[in-house]
Write a protein that holds these residues in place. Structure first.
Motif, PDB file in Angstrom:
ATOM      1  N   GLN A  13       0.818  -1.207   0.000  1.00  0.00           N
ATOM      2  CA  GLN A  13       0.000   0.000   0.000  1.00  0.00           C
ATOM      3  C   GLN A  13       0.856   1.262   0.000  1.00  0.00           C
ATOM      4  OE1 GLN A  13      -3.483   0.021  -0.261  1.00  0.00           O
ATOM      5  NE2 GLN A  13      -3.104   2.185  -0.657  1.00  0.00           N
ATOM      6  N   ARG A  14       2.064   1.171   0.605  1.00  0.00           N
ATOM      7  CA  ARG A  14       2.916   2.368   0.650  1.00  0.00           C
ATOM      8  C   ARG A  14       3.339   2.793  -0.752  1.00  0.00           C
ATOM      9  NH1 ARG A  14       7.651   0.665   4.527  1.00  0.00           N
ATOM     10  NH2 ARG A  14       7.431  -1.156   3.166  1.00  0.00           N
ATOM     11  N   ASP A  38       0.347   4.353  -2.445  1.00  0.00           N
ATOM     12  CA  ASP A  38       0.149   5.721  -1.961  1.00  0.00           C
ATOM     13  C   ASP A  38       1.195   6.666  -2.547  1.00  0.00           C
ATOM     14  OD1 ASP A  38      -2.019   4.914  -0.507  1.00  0.00           O
ATOM     15  OD2 ASP A  38      -0.905   4.649   1.374  1.00  0.00           O
ATOM     16  N   LYS A  60       0.097   7.464  -5.993  1.00  0.00           N
ATOM     17  CA  LYS A  60      -1.003   8.444  -5.993  1.00  0.00           C
ATOM     18  C   LYS A  60      -0.476   9.853  -5.708  1.00  0.00           C
ATOM     19  CE  LYS A  60      -4.892   5.473  -4.715  1.00  0.00           C
ATOM     20  NZ  LYS A  60      -5.954   5.206  -3.723  1.00  0.00           N
TER      21      LYS A  60
END
Length: 661
Positions: free
Chosen positions: A32-33, A36, A39
């Protein structure tokens, strides 16, 4: 300034690459890092694209001729609005605008509330980033808008903007067309992401619906404004010339229109999955193909942006996306074929939608073939054979009528299987009234088959839609006991998607009415002495004088013509020719006296020293309905997405689950 501009471009390219790598590794490792981080990079790309675009606007507005782009498309005497719209007058600036829209759409998808915790998001944004990287690559290494002149070679004055581009159409036409073109990247990315994730339900369709309609609405506006611009600026009396670049923007409009109909069958019947995916992929690829046509200069067009070898880069990217799309689609074909529904009857709403799709695809192919035929003929026979307007008109006229006829049937025919009773009850009255319209037109002296059939079919389509509105209102009144106005308003409000679509149909019907009517124009090319009169249709025109005035650095020659219609004075028209201080060719300002019935269209073609002047004069029937119908169409499409069932809730994702989103 140049350092900021160059830095924002190169950093945008670097961050685009970084964002894609972060997403790909993040998806693979379910980290997820990294997602992110990707993004964050997407948001930064949008900020950088905003900085670059704003900076170039500032340089254009301040006439900073140290920059090659500014000097190539502006001059100090140019009005401020045209200095700013020069942003999309040339290759580098328009590509920067394209990149800005790409970055904007990417950030909107990545940070959309509806996409929150959706595992498709990293896939969708990754596909959009492929496009962003390509455009940033072009800006960085092929056509940079912040390139400067060497020291000592900075010109004192810019070349100025092509006079044909100094028109209100230049303000809206390119920007709406780009929003439509770039907007189609979003549903394409949704479609490819669903294939990669093996999510074969209609989730991507529902999530991409608004994006698709918005892109389609902008594409519609771009095409219509372009037609209006050509009508008022080019002075040839028409609004559509089947120019290769016009065709390039028309083809994806046709395929997206087909998609917006057939996708309803997938939502309702779980059918046509491969078909719908193919349509949205083709639509996206046609936008790339159109961009290639504009940038490569491979075909002659008044819209060409051809410059250097930029076309070959677009051809390579187009080829890459074709192969990538085909590979992903074919690799999932076996999954798409599973659990697919079937048609219950050839006489049903879904069958009419499918026939609508076939006709639209047939029209797309005809336009595509007519557009590329000069290239094919040159490759095979060594001679470039140009396909003229008669070919397109001959092929597309029956296609338009067939679509209008199907449009008449779709609202009232039943889903699954229509009965004879259903057909008789719904179509008998509209058919009888349409035949009465046919009789009236024939009684007016019209004998040609084309207008007789066309206006009858148009009347039939209009009547079936009116019947549908009346029937829906009555059904609601029966249940709620509301008065007619309240029942009609609530019916529209609560079924925005359905009735918004019918409003779009009404817009198309009005456009068809204008197109058919405009074919019966009258034209004269005459040379008159001052005081001479001319009769054309029910007009009498008196050429009174030829004068000249100064507007800034430009000289304007204009004629004053008094107009009588049916024996009554209705005022004056003043066609003009504008001579620019820094441009060899003068431009034409057409005088148009427009009513709902017809346009009086006057062009000042030339003049002699003794003030004899030559005019092209047209009386174009019903043209106003093309613009009115276009406005209705766009309003209907916006109404269809402002609320409704899918606008108030997020469709439920039921595909493969992932840790990252």
């Amino acid at each position: 300034m140049e350092l900021i501009g160059q830095f924002s471009i190169y950093l945008g390219f670097f961050l685009s690459v970084w964002a894609l790598i972060s997403f790909l590794i993040g998806i693979r490792k379910q980290d997820q890092r990294l997602i992110d981080s990707g993004k964050g990079a997407v948001l930064s790309i949008f900020i950088l694209a905003s900085v670059s675009t704003t900076l170039l606007l500032f340089l254009l507005g301040t006439s900073d001729f140290r920059f090659e782009y500014v000097a190539s498309y502006t001059s100090t005497d140019l009005p401020m609005v045209y200095k700013l719209v020069a942003l999309w007058a040339g290759n580098a600036g328009s590509l920067l605008l394209w990149t800005f829209f790409l970055a904007m759409y990417g950030a909107m998808v990545a940070f959309s509330k509806k996409m929150k915790k959706n595992p498709m998001t990293p896939y969708i944004v990754s596909i959009m980033l492929l496009n962003t990287i390509f455009f940033y690559f072009i800006l960085s290494f092929v056509s940079n808008p912040f390139d400067t002149f060497p020291a000592g070679e900075v010109p004192a004055e810019g070349r100025g903007l092509n006079p044909m581009l100094q028109d209100p159409g230049m303000i809206l036409h390119p920007i709406t067309l780009y929003l439509g073109y770039v907007g189609l990247v979003v549903p394409f990315a949704f479609a490819i992401a669903s294939l990669i994730m093996k999510s074969m339900d209609a989730f991507w369709v529902q999530m991409a619906r608004r994006w698709t309609i918005i892109a389609w609405a902008f594409l519609t506006m771009g095409n219509v404004i372009g037609g209006w611009w050509a009508y008022t600026e080019l002075g040839w009396g028409g609004y559509w010339a089947w120019d290769p670049v016009e065709n390039a923007s028309f083809m994806p409009w046709l395929t997206v229109t087909a998609y917006l109909h057939s996708v309803m069958i997938q939502e309702r019947k779980n059918m046509l999955k491969v078909w719908n995916l193919s349509l949205i992929i083709i639509s996206y690829l046609l936008t790339l193909f159109g961009t290639f046509l504009v940038r490569s200069g491979i075909l002659t067009s008044v819209h060409s942006f051809a410059q250097g070898n930029i076309g070959q880069y677009f051809l390579m990217f187009f080829s890459f996306m074709v192969l990538l799309s085909l590979y992903i689609l074919m690799s999932r074909y076996h999954l798409l074929r599973k659990d697919s529904g079937q048609f219950d009857s050839y006489l049903s709403k879904e069958s009419s939608f499918l026939l609508n799709n076939i006709i639209l695809l047939g029209g797309t192919f005809a336009v595509f073939w007519g557009t590329i035929f000069p290239i094919v003929s040159e490759a095979i026979a060594g001679t470039r054979v140009t396909v003229g307007v008669p070919f397109f008109n001959t092929v597309m006229s029956p296609i338009l009528l067939a679509l209008i006829f199907l449009m008449a049937i779709c609202p009232l025919i039943a889903w699954q299987r229509a009965s004879v009773k259903n057909i008789r009850d719904n179509f008998l009255i509209p058919a009888l009234i349409s035949l009465a319209v046919l009789g009236v037109i024939a009684a007016m002296g019209v004998r040609d088959a084309y207008p007789l059939i066309s206006f009858t079919v148009i009347a039939f389509a209009l009547l079936t839609h009116i019947v549908e509105f009346i029937r829906g209102t009555k059904a609601r009144q029966k249940v709620t006991k509301e008065n007619v106005a309240v029942a009609f308003g609530c019916l529209m409000y609560r079924s925005r998607r359905r009735y918004g679509g019918y409003v779009v149909h009404l817009g198309v019907i009005l456009i068809a009415f204008g197109i058919v009517g405009s074919n019966f124009d009258a034209e004269q090319l005459v040379t008159l002495q001052e005081g001479d009169t001319l009769e054309i249709e029910n007009y009498v025109l008196t050429y009174e004088s030829l004068d000249q005035r100064r507007d800034g650095l430009n000289d304007i020659v204009y004629a004053t013509i008094a107009v009588e219609k049916n024996g009554e004075d209705v005022g004056y028209v003043t066609p003009e020719r504008v001579f620019y201080a820094n441009w060899e060719e003068p431009s034409t300002n057409v005088a148009v006296r427009s009513t709902l019935v017809e346009d009086l269209y006057v062009v000042l073609s030339g003049w002699e020293e003794d003030n004899r002047a030559t005019f092209q004069i047209n009386v174009n029937p019903l043209v106003s309905w093309i613009w009115i119908g276009s406005a209705v169409l766009v309003l209907g499409s916006l109404f269809a997405i402002l609320g409704g069932r899918y606008g108030q809730s997020v469709p439920r994702y039921a595909g493969p689950q992932r840790k990252v989103h």
